[in-house]
Enzyme design. Structure first.
Site: not given
Ligand code: DGL
Length: 287
Positions: A12, A44-45, A76-77, A199, A201
């Site tokens: 992730d 990442y988002g 990670c989505n 997400c 998180h």
């Molecule tokens: N946990 C991640 C997701 O499921 C990404 C969160 C991020 O890094 O912005 O999208």
């Protein structure tokens, strides 16, 4: 080492994928896992597809070459939306599971037909998400809300061993702001009775969301279906770890960021020992 004894790789952008690892561990207690938190590059988002694709390839290469993983779970989505098709093309033999917002289970669960979806901007503006939503067209009304800053605040909340009040308040305030923009939650006609956590998180702010929205609102995450799908793929590949007489399986966690936050998250949320965590330097491969 036989293929069945090799670990499953999970990654992730940071600590969010630990919510998926939790479900994987429950579903597959005899498996070894190697988890990579790219916390040095999180979130990442809001970074754009090219960045997320480059990180996904660097991490996949590392897990294959250094840890000889037998399957990969993209926990990670955002990375799934931006890069899983490329990973599939590059590694056609690798059993691969991604995560996407659980819209279908939400449609099945909702009584009002009005479903909230929260996730990162990257996920919710992706073509993959647009296709998913279109495939369910007419079956429900989706209220889609990108939550800029929430994953980052959850990463920050792991800086201390125990939830520090200021960061707990910070994640709560962000949840309140975004859910407040979505409309009325409730179980009456026209109200949002189901919230999809798009997400990984966000599973770690479930309690805050429940506190804000009340006990009647269903929160839908993806860890369990992802874990079941991983089991199915390993079964098909014939590489499930043997159950009889197996030693306690090892779970190893790496981070590209600071060590303490991963240790705090792993001990707080998964009851894993801090010694199972280490740092790794993992630069993005130049094409
Ligand atoms: N946990 C991640 C997701 O499921 C990404 C969160 C991020 O890094 O912005 O999208």
């Amino acid at each position: 080492m036989t293929a069945a004894q090799q670990p499953i790789g999970v990654f992730d952008s940071g600590v969010g994928g630990l919510s998926v690892l939790q479900a994987l561990r429950a579903e597959l207690p005899h498996e070894r896992f190697v988890y990579l938190a790219d916390s040095g590059n999180a979130p990442y988002g809001e970074r754009g597809d090219a960045f997320v694709q480059a990180r996904t390839h660097a991490i996949t290469g590392y897990l294959l070459q250094q840890h000889h993983i037998k399957a990969l779970v993209v926990a990670c989505n955002t990375a799934t939306a931006a890069a899983i098709h490329e990973v599939r093309e590059r590694h056609p033999q690798l059993p691969l599971v991604g995560v996407e917002p659980a819209l279908k289970p939400a449609v099945a669960a909702s009584k009002t037909g009005c479903i909230g979806v929260i996730g990162t901007r990257g996920t919710l503006t992706s073509a993959k998400f647009a296709r998913l939503q279109a495939s369910l067209g007419g079956q429900a009304r989706f209220i889609v809300q990108p939550c800029d800053g929430l994953a980052h605040a959850i990463e920050r909340s792991t800086a201390e061993p125990l939830p520090a009040m200021p960061t707990a308040t910070e994640t709560g305030a962000i949840c309140a702001r975004y859910t407040g923009l979505m409309g009325k939650f409730g179980t009456k006609d026209g109200e949002i009775d189901t919230l999809v956590l798009g997400c990984t998180h966000y599973v770690f702010v479930q309690d805050e969301l429940r506190g804000l929205l009340g006990p009647d609102i269903q929160l839908i995450a993806t860890g369990e279906p992802v874990a079941r799908q991983t089991r199915r793929l390993l079964q098909t590949a014939g590489t499930l770890a043997p159950e009889a007489g197996a030693p306690a399986p090892a779970i190893t966690l790496f981070t590209t960021g600071a060590l303490a936050p991963l240790q705090n998250a792993a001990t707080r949320w998964l009851q894993l020992p801090a010694q199972s965590c280490a740092t790794v330097d993992l630069p993005t491969n130049r094409p």
